[in-house]
Design an enzyme around this catalytic site. Structure first.
Site, mmCIF file in Angstrom:
data_model
loop_
_atom_site.group_PDB
_atom_site.id
_atom_site.type_symbol
_atom_site.label_atom_id
_atom_site.label_comp_id
_atom_site.label_asym_id
_atom_site.label_seq_id
_atom_site.Cartn_x
_atom_site.Cartn_y
_atom_site.Cartn_z
ATOM 1 N N GLY A 79 0.789 -1.225 0.000
ATOM 2 C CA GLY A 79 0.000 0.000 0.000
ATOM 3 C C GLY A 79 0.820 1.273 0.000
ATOM 4 N N SER A 80 0.281 2.270 0.749
ATOM 5 C CA SER A 80 0.691 3.666 0.591
ATOM 6 C C SER A 80 2.156 3.965 0.872
ATOM 7 C CB SER A 80 -0.163 4.538 1.511
ATOM 8 O OG SER A 80 -1.527 4.323 1.223
ATOM 9 N N ILE A 81 2.866 3.045 1.541
ATOM 10 C CA ILE A 81 4.266 3.381 1.792
ATOM 11 C C ILE A 81 5.005 3.582 0.468
ATOM 12 C CG2 ILE A 81 4.424 2.296 4.067
ATOM 13 C CD1 ILE A 81 5.686 -0.125 2.788
#
Lengths: 581, 391
Positions: free
Chosen positions: A288-290
């Protein structure tokens, strides 16, 4: 009679004739001729026999003298582990794996006539031996039955003093792991016959030259702290599992690698085998967003995107048949910095689509996200990259979906984002000189540090902050893939961080598998509520162990006020206060 | 020192004592002693391995060794004339036996080589070898002294006959050994080198044929040339055993190879000896064999009777080559081949055959007075030849 008249004297051939000139000349008759000829040829036969026996003797000498007799011991050679396995230590010399030698008592049942009497004798020496079982075994005819393990030297001598040739004592090596389950997945374990089955223990089998000590980069104190914090977090959020890796961002050395649930490597079969799975290096996840940090780095590095540019994130983005939405929803034009801080999917997609598809994939490849990592542990997972590479795949990739990598992949790439732009392959053995490859420029890396600091100060990762250590980082919450799409209730939450902000020395990745909401988090399950505070806890405990000095910045005005009041002018000047022990 | 008997004593034993090659007898007795030793060193482990009573092989071998010692001494007392008869009788008997194995033989490991006679399994081809050598030696001598081409043809026919029978069993090892010994004897008899090279080429062609058609020959040779191509378990373990022996060995009874190899007591007994006794015992065994062969061949220098010379040389070659082949296999210098080490390997038939071989050799190498030789002409041919007569 002259030999020339003999019609068949040359029946033996011309050569034979030459050989026997003397014999023929001296021979008075045919019979003697034959005897003389045979006598001459016997001389040749003797020479041949001498030569052949000399060759045999020489070969025997060659075999017996050339080799070290111990190495070729028959039967022993079958196991091929004559060289003792090295001990495994952490970076400070703390032993993680070693071996001890046990004496095992066995017997050749067919050589023992009066089994019951022998068992009685043995019981006096080895009281905890199972006498009933021993009697049964000795009554049989098996050539080796094991009676008791782990005899002390005194017991061993007592058994020898019995003088019973049917009793067999064997010296058996056994691996012991003082660290137990603390570094289970890194150290791994060996079978009873010294075959490495997992982790570094398995890796050691491939090692040709064995030094007596195999020093790893782990710091068992840090490892322990990380494991405890993570374990507490998993309990607190009722997560299925989780993991954390702490890495030296300046050379790729792994200081701690924890994958939970784990098991005691001294008794690997006591726990379900699913616990042997190393989620950090072998499991692949959509994290995800990392990865928005990497997307921003790529966009800035390409020169296509300026820092002060804004991107419209008000409306959901239609790409092909898919619609990209934002979770946090700022509903305003955002700069690249704000896209990362507020974790905007829509913004990330726009950043990614600014660069060409080839450049996008090349960047992923440069960060090592498309290939299996080269690592000391045998348990490594291969990333799952999208089969096609059209805008929709690129869009999801920009915010960390649609492709799966191991958490270690993410950490290695993340460290390169903040350490000045050099990617160091992860390593468990210490390196004299760290060799990395530059993946982004230093100025871009500086910008990313600031962005990630803002994530922690004003963005989604506020709970990751640790006073004095200036944590930087990025949260990631990804729905787990499920049949036909994604599972809305099951999240993989993660925090990719580093500290200290000014010059990140250590990079950290924390991952939780399906954390649940609790009242404290207002029943929210996003990474900012669980992975981020776990990272904070880990950093708070590990940083002092690692010797990182906390920098306490009180506002200058407040410091001057305190200095004036307490009459301590030094306080006003100090910008860095050593951490109290 | 060795004056157990007076020079004037005319009793058979005293006669024997004064005429026999005592070094040769001593060497053979040493070998039999080593045989006793190895029966206890190697075979209990093998017996245990296959689930027999621990001294199953050792006890049997003790009986055979004692029997062999008796046969050896008894045969060594025979006169050359009786040796001839003994050889002829046993040759015919062994031939019949070999033929019988083809029909009523008991098989082991894919070959039918054994006959059950009164509860004892006998391998007639072992007895055939020494008898064949003595019979053939007479034919060669006849051929040389009488220029009788038919004798040579007969000798060759006997070889072919034996080879065909042995190939039928099949027993390629014995066949090869017999062919080699025949060629040695033909060479020593002063045979044509041209013919010998033709036979040599024929032998190589035959070997190639066997290699191409007999799967077990193919695999053995392949495994020897490229050890990685197949299972070289026995040879590898034998090598490890010899290497681990070092100079003085691991000590009596402490060897390990004997509990691993199924043929540790027979074909690979030398590896067991070298493991437990090291270079010391290993080279001692080689030296004893070499001493016997060289002593026997040297002694033939003074022999004036051609057939005796050839028969003794042939028996020596038979004994020496068999030992060499076994040693070479043990030392991984040759592809593996079922060949026993005379007197030391386990096996009753092999032991009795070795005793017969050495007994006849010692008998033939005994010193005879000139008068004895003249008084008992062994054939009209020799007599005529000695008096310069022509047939």
């Amino acid at each position: 009679m002259k030999h020339a008249k003999l019609p068949l004297v040359t029946a033996g051939g011309d050569w034979a004739g030459v050989m026997n000139v003397h014999a023929v000349r001296r021979a008075g008759n045919v019979a003697n001729h034959g005897v003389e000829q045979t006598g001459a040829r016997l001389r040749l036969a003797r020479i041949m026999f001498v030569l052949v026996f000399a060759v045999l003797g020489g070969r025997l000498a060659q075999l017996t003298l050339a080799e070290d007799p111990q190495r070729a011991r028959v039967g022993m050679a079958d196991s091929e582990v004559q060289v003792p396995r090295p001990a495994i230590t952490d970076r400070n010399g703390v032993v993680l794996a070693s071996q001890i030698y046990l004496t095992t008592l066995g017997a050749n049942a067919s050589e023992i006539q009066n089994g019951d009497a022998v068992v009685d004798q043995l019981r006096a020496i080895v009281p905890d031996m199972n006498a009933q079982r021993a009697r049964r075994l000795l009554a049989g005819t098996r050539h080796y039955v094991e009676l008791a393990k782990g005899l002390t030297p005194v017991q061993k001598r007592a058994v020898l003093n019995l003088g019973n040739p049917g009793l067999k004592l064997r010296r058996e090596a056994q691996r012991v792991y003082p660290s137990g389950s603390v570094a289970a997945h890194v150290v791994g374990f060996s079978s009873t016959d010294m075959q490495g089955l997992m982790g570094l223990e398995r890796r050691l089998d491939a090692q040709v030259q064995m030094s007596p000590v195999f020093e790893t980069t782990l710091d068992i104190r840090v490892q322990h702290a990380v494991r405890e914090s993570l374990s507490a977090a998993i309990g607190k959020f009722s997560a299925k599992g989780g993991g954390a890796i702490l890495m030296d961002a300046t050379n790729g050395e792994i200081l701690a690698l924890v994958s939970l649930p784990d098991f005691d490597i001294n008794r690997p079969s006591a726990m379900p085998i699913s616990r042997h799975f190393n989620a950090m290096t072998m499991g692949v996840y959509e994290l995800g967003s990392i990865f928005k940090v990497m997307t921003a780095a790529m966009a800035l590095e390409s020169g296509e995107v300026k820092l002060d540019e804004t991107f419209d994130t008000r409306a959901p983005l239609e790409i092909g048949a898919a619609t990209i939405r934002d979770v946090h929803g700022e509903k305003r034009p955002l700069t690249p910095r704000e896209i990362v801080i507020h974790s905007s999917n829509i913004g990330s997609v726009q950043l990614a689509l600014r660069v060409s598809d080839v450049a996008h994939y090349d960047f992923m490849e440069k960060l090592g996200l498309t290939q299996r990592l080269q690592f000391e542990l045998p348990e490594t997972g291969a990333p799952l990259m999208p089969v096609r590479w059209t805008d929709i795949e690129r869009a999801t990739t920009s915010f960390g979906h649609g492709f799966s990598v191991t958490p270690l992949h993410a950490l290695v790439a993340g460290a390169a984002m903040v350490n000045g732009g050099v990617l160091y392959p992860p390593r468990l053995t210490r390196a004299e000189v760290a060799v990395g490859t530059r993946v982004i420029s230093e100025p871009t890396s500086m910008v990313l540090r600031d962005m990630m600091r803002d994530v922690v100060t004003i963005g989604t990762g506020k709970k990751a902050n640790v006073v004095g250590y200036d944590v930087i980082g990025k949260t990631g919450s990804a729905n787990k893939p499920a049949r036909g799409g994604y599972d809305d209730d099951a999240l993989i939450t993660s925090f990719l961080g580093a500290f200290p902000h000014s010059n990140p020395r250590y990079a950290l990745l924390v991952m939780l598998d399906e954390p649940q909401g609790i009242p404290e988090t207002h029943n929210l399950t996003l990474a900012g509520w669980n992975a981020a505070p776990t990272a904070a806890e880990i950093i708070a405990r590990a940083a002092p162990l690692l010797g990182v000095r906390p920098a306490l910045h009180a506002p200058k005005a407040a410091r001057e006020k305190i200095a004036a009041e307490t009459d301590m002018p030094s306080l006003a000047l100090t910008t860095e206060v050593p951490h109290a022990p | 020192m060795l004056r157990f008997f007076a020079r004037t004593d005319k009793s058979p034993i005293a006669q024997w004592w004064w005429t026999v090659d005592r070094w040769l007898v001593a060497s053979v007795v040493i070998l039999i002693g080593l045989g006793y030793l190895m029966a206890f060193a190697a075979s209990p482990a093998v017996a245990q391995h296959i689930g027999k009573p621990i001294y199953y092989f050792a006890n049997k071998q003790l009986v055979f060794l004692t029997l062999a010692l008796g046969v050896f001494l008894a045969v060594s007392m025979l006169s050359p004339r009786l040796v001839r008869y003994l050889a002829l009788v046993s040759f015919i008997a062994a031939l019949v036996g070999v033929v019988a194995t083809l029909f009523i033989g008991t098989s082991a490991k894919g070959a039918s080589r054994w006959l059950m006679i009164a509860g004892v399994s006998v391998q007639p081809s072992e007895i055939l070898k020494p008898a064949f050598v003595v019979v053939t030696a007479q034919l060669f001598a006849y051929h040389k002294t009488r220029f009788d081409g038919y004798a040579l043809i007969c000798a060759f026919a006997l070889l072919v006959l034996c080879c065909v029978l042995l190939a039928g069993q099949p027993d390629i090892g014995q066949l090869t050994l017999m062919g080699l010994v025949w060629m040695c004897m033909y060479f020593l008899a002063g045979g044509s080198l041209r013919l010998l090279s033709v036979l040599g080429v024929l032998g190589i062609v035959a070997g190639g044929y066997l290699y191409a058609t007999q799967p077990h020959v193919t695999s053995r040779v392949d495994r020897f040339i490229t050890p990685s191509s197949g299972d070289t378990y026995q040879v590898d373990k034998a090598m490890d055993a010899i290497k681990s022996g070092g100079i003085v060995g691991v000590g009596p009874g402490d060897g390990r190879v004997k509990s691993i190899l199924p043929d540790a007591h027979s074909d690979y007994v030398f590896a067991v000896a070298a493991e437990e006794g090291g270079l010391l015992i290993g080279s001692f065994i080689i030296c004893v064999f070499a001493a016997i062969v060289l002593r026997a061949l040297t002694r033939l220098k003074t022999e004036r009777e051609h057939w005796i010379q050839l028969a003794a040389a042939g028996l020596t070659c038979l004994f020496g080559l068999q030992a060499i082949i076994n040693l070479a296999v043990n030392l991984n210098l040759m592809p593996s081949k079922g060949m026993t080490l005379p007197f030391i390997s386990y096996g009753g038939s092999s032991l009795l055959a070795s005793a017969l071989t050495m007994g006849m050799l010692v008998a033939l190498s005994r010193r005879r007075s000139h008068s004895q030789m003249m008084a008992r002409p062994i054939s009209g041919v020799t007599l005529q030849a000695q008096f310069g007569g022509r047939a």
